[in-house]
Every structure is written in structure tokens, then in C-alpha cells.
Design a protein around this motif. Structure first.
Motif, mmCIF file in Angstrom:
data_model
loop_
_atom_site.group_PDB
_atom_site.id
_atom_site.type_symbol
_atom_site.label_atom_id
_atom_site.label_comp_id
_atom_site.label_asym_id
_atom_site.label_seq_id
_atom_site.Cartn_x
_atom_site.Cartn_y
_atom_site.Cartn_z
ATOM 1 N N PHE A 64 -92.403 26.803 -56.540
ATOM 2 C CA PHE A 64 -92.757 27.265 -55.192
ATOM 3 C C PHE A 64 -91.497 27.534 -54.364
ATOM 4 O O PHE A 64 -91.375 28.567 -53.699
ATOM 5 C CB PHE A 64 -93.639 26.223 -54.501
ATOM 6 N N VAL A 119 -90.189 30.964 -52.560
ATOM 7 C CA VAL A 119 -89.828 31.071 -51.139
ATOM 8 C C VAL A 119 -88.409 31.608 -51.016
ATOM 9 O O VAL A 119 -88.123 32.478 -50.188
ATOM 10 C CB VAL A 119 -89.964 29.712 -50.426
ATOM 11 N N PHE A 150 -88.426 35.273 -51.619
ATOM 12 C CA PHE A 150 -89.002 35.927 -50.441
ATOM 13 C C PHE A 150 -87.949 36.053 -49.332
ATOM 14 O O PHE A 150 -87.833 37.097 -48.692
ATOM 15 C CB PHE A 150 -90.211 35.108 -49.972
ATOM 16 N N LEU A 151 -87.162 34.973 -49.162
ATOM 17 C CA LEU A 151 -86.170 34.970 -48.086
ATOM 18 C C LEU A 151 -85.013 35.923 -48.372
ATOM 19 O O LEU A 151 -84.475 36.550 -47.472
ATOM 20 C CB LEU A 151 -85.631 33.556 -47.862
ATOM 21 N N PHE A 210 -79.544 25.373 -35.566
ATOM 22 C CA PHE A 210 -80.914 25.617 -35.147
ATOM 23 C C PHE A 210 -81.709 24.330 -35.081
ATOM 24 O O PHE A 210 -82.915 24.346 -34.990
ATOM 25 C CB PHE A 210 -81.603 26.574 -36.113
ATOM 26 N N ALA A 248 -83.702 22.223 -33.966
ATOM 27 C CA ALA A 248 -84.556 21.949 -32.815
ATOM 28 C C ALA A 248 -85.133 20.559 -32.975
ATOM 29 O O ALA A 248 -85.674 20.224 -34.013
ATOM 30 C CB ALA A 248 -85.678 22.981 -32.752
ATOM 31 N N VAL A 275 -98.092 27.664 -43.574
ATOM 32 C CA VAL A 275 -98.571 27.645 -44.958
ATOM 33 C C VAL A 275 -97.399 27.726 -45.934
ATOM 34 O O VAL A 275 -97.353 27.021 -46.945
ATOM 35 C CB VAL A 275 -99.570 28.802 -45.198
ATOM 36 N N VAL A 276 -96.425 28.586 -45.631
ATOM 37 C CA VAL A 276 -95.274 28.723 -46.527
ATOM 38 C C VAL A 276 -94.259 27.612 -46.264
ATOM 39 O O VAL A 276 -93.668 27.051 -47.192
ATOM 40 C CB VAL A 276 -94.604 30.101 -46.340
ATOM 41 N N VAL A 309 -95.592 39.972 -42.488
ATOM 42 C CA VAL A 309 -94.649 39.631 -43.563
ATOM 43 C C VAL A 309 -93.229 39.589 -43.010
ATOM 44 O O VAL A 309 -92.485 38.620 -43.211
ATOM 45 C CB VAL A 309 -94.741 40.651 -44.728
ATOM 46 N N VAL A 356 -92.865 36.520 -40.579
ATOM 47 C CA VAL A 356 -92.806 35.222 -41.265
ATOM 48 C C VAL A 356 -91.426 35.050 -41.895
ATOM 49 O O VAL A 356 -90.819 33.980 -41.846
ATOM 50 C CB VAL A 356 -93.910 35.099 -42.335
ATOM 51 N N HIS A 357 -90.913 36.127 -42.453
ATOM 52 C CA HIS A 357 -89.601 36.094 -43.085
ATOM 53 C C HIS A 357 -88.514 35.652 -42.102
ATOM 54 O O HIS A 357 -87.675 34.809 -42.412
ATOM 55 C CB HIS A 357 -89.292 37.493 -43.628
ATOM 56 N N LEU A 398 -89.394 31.767 -40.510
ATOM 57 C CA LEU A 398 -89.617 30.600 -41.365
ATOM 58 C C LEU A 398 -88.662 29.449 -41.042
ATOM 59 O O LEU A 398 -89.066 28.289 -40.973
ATOM 60 C CB LEU A 398 -89.494 31.008 -42.839
ATOM 61 N N TYR A 431 -87.300 28.659 -38.259
ATOM 62 C CA TYR A 431 -87.641 27.988 -37.004
ATOM 63 C C TYR A 431 -88.802 27.009 -37.198
ATOM 64 O O TYR A 431 -88.987 26.094 -36.403
ATOM 65 C CB TYR A 431 -88.014 29.012 -35.926
#
Lengths: 295, 307
Positions: free
Chosen positions: A40, A44, A47-48, A289, A291, B105-106, B177, B180-181, B184, B186
Motif C-alpha cells: 500500500f 501511495v 501516486f505521489l 509542515f 501542524a 482514505v489514502v 485526484v 488529493v495528491h 495528502l 497536510y
């Protein structure tokens, strides 16, 4: 309690109907879960990173249009950049403004951070509140507000007005970073130095400043990246003959989309990567960041 | 941040205290004169006052004027009275909610995964997590344009298994999309902070009392990480509804969102007062929403989860 020897493949962690007597063990279920977690996380990560990888890859294509995966490999589009002085001009403008914003917001952040941290002064809590709310205001709204405000003041667009506009984006961050650095500084160290006869400037230079050196450098680079990449504010402040690099790309892409742009994008990515490595070396990126939900 | 939570300094060391000790410089004393503080803070105060507060006041002032400069409420009545603009507002909030949900969710499993890693691995993964924020927005958005486009790798994947690729560009999907990219990080960072604060002994203790892994997760980890979820969701939502660049590039003119109209009214139609009104509505609505949301959840996300 029987200690678990459940490492065979057939063993699932479910002891038959046994309530309260479950072995706490790393079984197959646990391992499967770990594998699932890693898979997973890898997804991710993909995706990033995907948009960056695509940008870099498509800047190397031999085709005259952007495509992924690239067809063939060439640096032609980077050479092409040299024939486009407007991109170079924009780059120099962006860098200049970003460097200025970094220096100024670091200085302001250090001064304001010290003030908030250790001096009582009228309006201090208001100032603190405004700093933490500054980035809750939509950038686009700030942009149009600045546009109207500058018009009201009769200030023509110039690199200076752009720099000033960017300070609103960067100063709250530098203040926050400095405050975080000061929070970790033990006051008694300063008092000890003073007690041992150090003059105020010496105390500041040898005790206080080293404590916030990391946050200052991180803040400076953060401001550099923020200003360099800003499009939302710049769109309102720039003119046709003064365009920052993001604005230039944004406008260029309204009409054409060739790999020149991905080459520019790649150069910008490399630029940001260098900055990030420096921040990471100095303080760790995550601090930028962080927070704190317990505010 | 932690600026307000300061440990009270010890006894005030006044320069005229304790004869043998060398004079303690004023700069180091706890109660330095307020003038010094004001002097140090003044440049930052000037920047905020002249470049943040003043433009916002200007904006609000202009939003109650006609383009000729006469006082009017028409900008607001026009916005609130027109179903088209009301839809734009709803749609903006809807995209914000979808993005927040997507980030949860991600991001939640990702944060839980990070929790169990070595510091070194966490550092690298954090870098990957932050990478979208550190590259140019324009580059980022156009990367997605290639990825989601009709000839992009995702569409190719659909074709490879013999399916018709769905339309993934210039619609809500593309915007969510892309958002979210960006957002994420934050969401994940506050979550990580929250998860790190959970006492590591709790889960083994519960397991020792017979709780299953799932029970532990739902009854311990999730409730105790609520503050992080709350903080992350608030940040993601408010940043998303005010984003302009990513939705403009990925959604195009067909996805109508508030920031886009602020921009077009100001630059294409040159109707500054109306653009100001839209911007101000956006600020007011998001402020109210986030305040209500925080109020609703704050009571439940606190430390009395086990009450």
C-alpha cells in the motif's frame, strides 16, 4: 500460558474458540498484514511521485508533442530552452524575487519570533493570532485584494511589489519556525552565559542564534521555494512584460503544449530538489509542515 | 504554535539585583522592556498591516460598491440570488469534502504504516510525501494532464485489458485526484503527530486482555488519533476550497469553482467589486464551516475518549 509456536503456514492466529488465552505472537497473519502495508505504501509513493516522473521523462522525448512513455531519448528540448530568452528572463526574475523574499522574510521572522517569544508588548496576542490565521485566507482572495490595494495606492507592478506580496505568504512560516526553534532553547543557557560575563551581543551570537540556525535556514529555503513557485498571487501582480516563470509557463500552456515546458518543469524540479536536500540536511523537512493538532 | 505555552520564567533577574553577580544584560531578562519587543516585531507588523490586513479591508470595502464606487449590496444579492452561483458554491464545498475524504482514505493507512517504520525509513517516506508540495504547481498539474489524458498511461492500462477508458480529464475526477495528491501531506503529518502521541503500551495491554487486532485498531488507535484527523481535515478542506491553479488546469472551465470565478471576474470581466464579493463569500463560508466542524468534533476528539 502456552507460548506460541505458530509459524507454520497453516496456522492462522485464531485459537479455536479460546477467549482470553490468545498468544501474542507474530504469526502469518501479521506478516501478511505487513506485506500488505508495504504494498500500500509503495502505491501511495507511486501516486505521489508519478506527476514528477512523467514530467521528467517526457522532457526527454524525441517527439514534438508531450508523450509518456517518451519515444527515444534526447536533450533537444533543453537546448531549445536556450533559444527562448523569455523563459530565461522569467527564470531570472523568479530567482531574484525568491531570493529577496527569502532574505527579508528570514530577517523579519527572526525579529518577530524573538519579540513574540520573550517580550511582552501591546498587541502581542493579536499579532500571534494574525500570524497563525494568515495562511487560512485563500491565496486567490489575497491576490485580488493586493491587486485592488496596489491600484488604490497607485503602485505600479514591479519586482518589488511582487516581493512584498510574497512576504505575506512566507513570513508566517518563518515566524512559526523560529518560534519552534526558540521553544526548544533553554533560557538558563542564556542566563548562564550572561552570568559568566558574556555581553548581550555575545549571548545572542553564541547561544541564541545557534538554537534557531536550523529553523532560519529551513525558513529561508521554504520562502525561496514558495516565492519561486507562486502562481496564484503572481497572476494578479505581474504584467505582460514582467512575468515570473510559473506565470510564463501557465500562459504558454494556454496555447501550446510541447516538451519545452516539461524541460522547464524538470529544471524547476531539480532546483527544488537541491533546496529540499539542504533543508533536510539542516532540520528535516517534516518540521516545515508539522501542524500540531493540540494547538 | 507553542508560542503562548511558555514556562513562566523564574524570579525576574533585574539588573540591580544581587551585587556580586555581573550585570545581566537587559536583553536576556525575562521582562525586557516592551519597546524592544515592539521594535523587533514592527517590520513584521508593518508587512501584515500593509500587505495582509489592508488588502482584505480594501476587498471587503470594494465588495459593497458598484464599479463606479457607489455603496450597494447588489454584488451579494446577485451572488446569493442566482442559482448558478449558488451551485458554484455548493460544488466548491462538495469538491472540498471529496478531497478531504480521499485524503483520509489514502492518508490514514499510510500514516499508520509510517508509525511502525524506523526513523530513517520515515524520513525518506516523509520526503516522498512532501515532494508534491515542493515542486511547481504548474509542473505538477501538467504531469497529471499527461497521466490522465486519453493517450496517457492510465488510459493505456484500460485499453490493455480491453476496457473503454473513462473520461478522466476536465471533470471532478481530475480535480479531486490532483487535489488529493497535493493535500495528502497536510493530512498525514498531523495524523502522524497524533499517532505518535498514543501510549505504545495500550495496544499490547488490550491484546493481553483478549482484544483482537481489529478491536485494538477501532477502539484505541482510531479514537486516539481523532485530533490528528480533525486537524488534517480542517487544513485540507480549507486549502482545497480556496485552491485555484490545480482545479483550473485539471478541471478546465467545465468544473466551476469559486476561486476560478474570483479570477475570471477580476481579470476577464474586470468586475473587481463582484470578484471581491465572491472572494469574501468564500472566506466567510469556509470560516463558518470550519468553526462549526471544529466545535462539533472538538468535544469528541479530546482526551475523554474512554468516558
Amino acid at each position: 500460558m502456552n507460548t506460541a509456536k505458530a509459524t507454520t503456514a497453516s496456522a492462522t492466529n485464531e485459537a479455536a474458540g479460546g477467549a482470553g488465552d490468545k498468544p501474542v505472537a507474530v504469526g502469518v497473519g501479521e506478516r501478511a498484514r505487513r506485506l500488505l502495508g508495504a504494498a500500500f505504501a509503495a502505491l501511495v509513493g507511486l501516486f505521489l511521485l508519478a506527476p514528477v516522473l512523467v514530467t521528467i521523462a517526457s522532457s526527454l522525448t524525441t517527439t514534438s508533442y508531450v508523450t509518456f512513455p517518451p519515444k527515444g531519448l534526447t536533450l533537444h528540448w533543453y537546448a531549445e530552452l536556450l533559444n527562448r530568452p523569455e523563459f530565461l528572463d522569467s527564470f531570472l526574475l523568479s530567482i531574484g524575487v525568491a531570493a529577496g523574499a527569502a532574505v527579508v522574510s528570514t530577517a523579519l521572522g527572526l525579529a518577530a519570533g524573538l519579540a513574540i517569544h520573550r517580550y511582552p508588548f501591546p498587541g502581542k496576542s493579536v499579532l500571534d493570532r494574525v500570524f497563525s490565521s494568515a495562511f487560512a485566507v485563500p491565496t486567490i482572495v489575497l491576490g485580488i485584494g493586493l491587486l485592488q490595494w496596489y491600484a488604490q495606492l497607485g503602485m505600479a507592478s514591479s519586482p518589488l511589489t511582487l516581493l512584498l506580496a510574497h512576504l505575506v505568504l512566507t513570513v508566517p512560516y518563518t515566524v512559526r519556525l523560529v518560534l519552534a526553534g526558540l521553544a526548544g532553547l533553554d533560557r538558563s543557557a542564556e542566563l548562564a552565559a550572561a552570568g559568566l560575563g558574556a555581553k548581550a551581543p555575545q549571548v545572542f551570537w553564541h547561544v541564541t542564534l545557534p538554537a534557531v540556525r536550523g529553523p532560519l535556514i529551513a525558513g529561508a529555503f521554504f520562502a525561496l521555494i514558495t516565492s519561486f513557485d507562486d502562481l496564484t498571487i503572481a497572476l494578479f501582480v505581474v504584467t505582460t512584460d514582467m512575468q515570473t516563470l510559473p506565470v510564463r509557463i501557465f500562459n504558454y500552456l494556454q496555447y501550446n503544449y510541447d516538451p519545452t515546458v516539461t524541460a522547464v518543469g524538470t529544471v524547476m524540479v531539480l532546483f527544488a530538489a537541491v533546496a529540499v536536500v539542504i533543508i533536510e540536511r539542516v532540520v528535516g523537512v517534516a518540521h516545515l509542515f508539522g501542524a500540531d493538532p493540540e494547538r | 504554535m507553542a508560542a503562548t505555552a511558555r514556562i513562566a520564567d523564574g524570579p525576574a533577574l533585574r539588573p540591580d539585583d544581587s551585587a556580586p553577580a555581573p550585570k545581566v544584560p537587559r536583553q536576556v531578562t525575562a521582562r525586557g522592556p516592551w519597546r524592544t519587543g515592539l521594535l523587533l516585531a514592527s517590520p513584521a507588523i508593518a508587512v501584515l498591516a500593509l500587505l495582509f490586513i489592508a488588502p482584505l479591508f480594501m476587498l471587503v470595502y470594494n465588495s459593497f460598491r458598484t464599479q463606479a464606487g457607489d455603496p450597494t449590496l447588489r454584488n451579494y444579492t446577485r451572488f446569493l440570488g442566482d442559482s448558478f452561483y449558488r451551485d458554484v458554491l455548493w460544488h466548491t464545498l462538495w469538491i472540498g469534502a471529496l478531497t478531504t475524504l480521499g485524503c483520509l482514505v489514502v492518508g490514514y493507512p499510510f500514516a499508520v504504516y509510517l508509525r511502525g517504520r524506523s526513523p530513517r525509513a520515515r524520513n525518506y517516506l516523509s520526503l516522498v510525501l512532501l515532494s508534491p508540495l515542493l515542486i511547481s504547481m504548474v509542473t505538477r498539474a501538467y504531469g497529471w494532464l499527461v497521466l490522465l489524458g486519453p493517450k496517457g498511461p492510465i488510459a493505456d492500462g484500460f485499453h490493455a485489458v480491453g476496457l473503454e477508458a473513462p473520461k478522466m480529464l476536465y471533470n471532478d475526477t481530475a480535480v479531486v485526484v490532483g487535489m488529493v495528491h497535493v493535500m495528502l501531506a497536510y493530512m498525514v503529518l498531523p495524523l502522524m503527530g497524533s499517532l505518535d502521541r498514543i501510549d505504545p503500551a495500550l495496544t499490547p495491554a488490550a491484546k493481553g486482555l483478549g482484544a483482537s487486532g481489529w478491536t485494538c485498531f477501532w477502539r484505541i488507535t482510531v479514537p486516539l488519533s481523532l485530533p490528528g484527523m480533525l486537524a488534517g481535515s480542517l487544513i485540507v478542506f480549507s486549502l482545497t476550497v480556496s485552491s485555484f491553479v490545480t482545479p483550473a488546469i485539471l478541471g478546465g472551465p467545465t468544473v466551476k469553482l469559486m476561486p476560478y470565478f474570483v479570477y475570471t471576474e477580476a481579470t476577464s470581466n474586470l468586475n473587481w467589486p463582484y470578484a471581491a464579493a465572491i472572494g469574501f463569500v468564500l472566506i466567510v463560508v469556509t470560516t463558518i464551516l470550519t468553526a462549526v466542524y471544529a466545535r462539533l468534533l472538538r468535544g469528541r476528539g479530546g482526551k475523554e475518549v474512554f468516558a
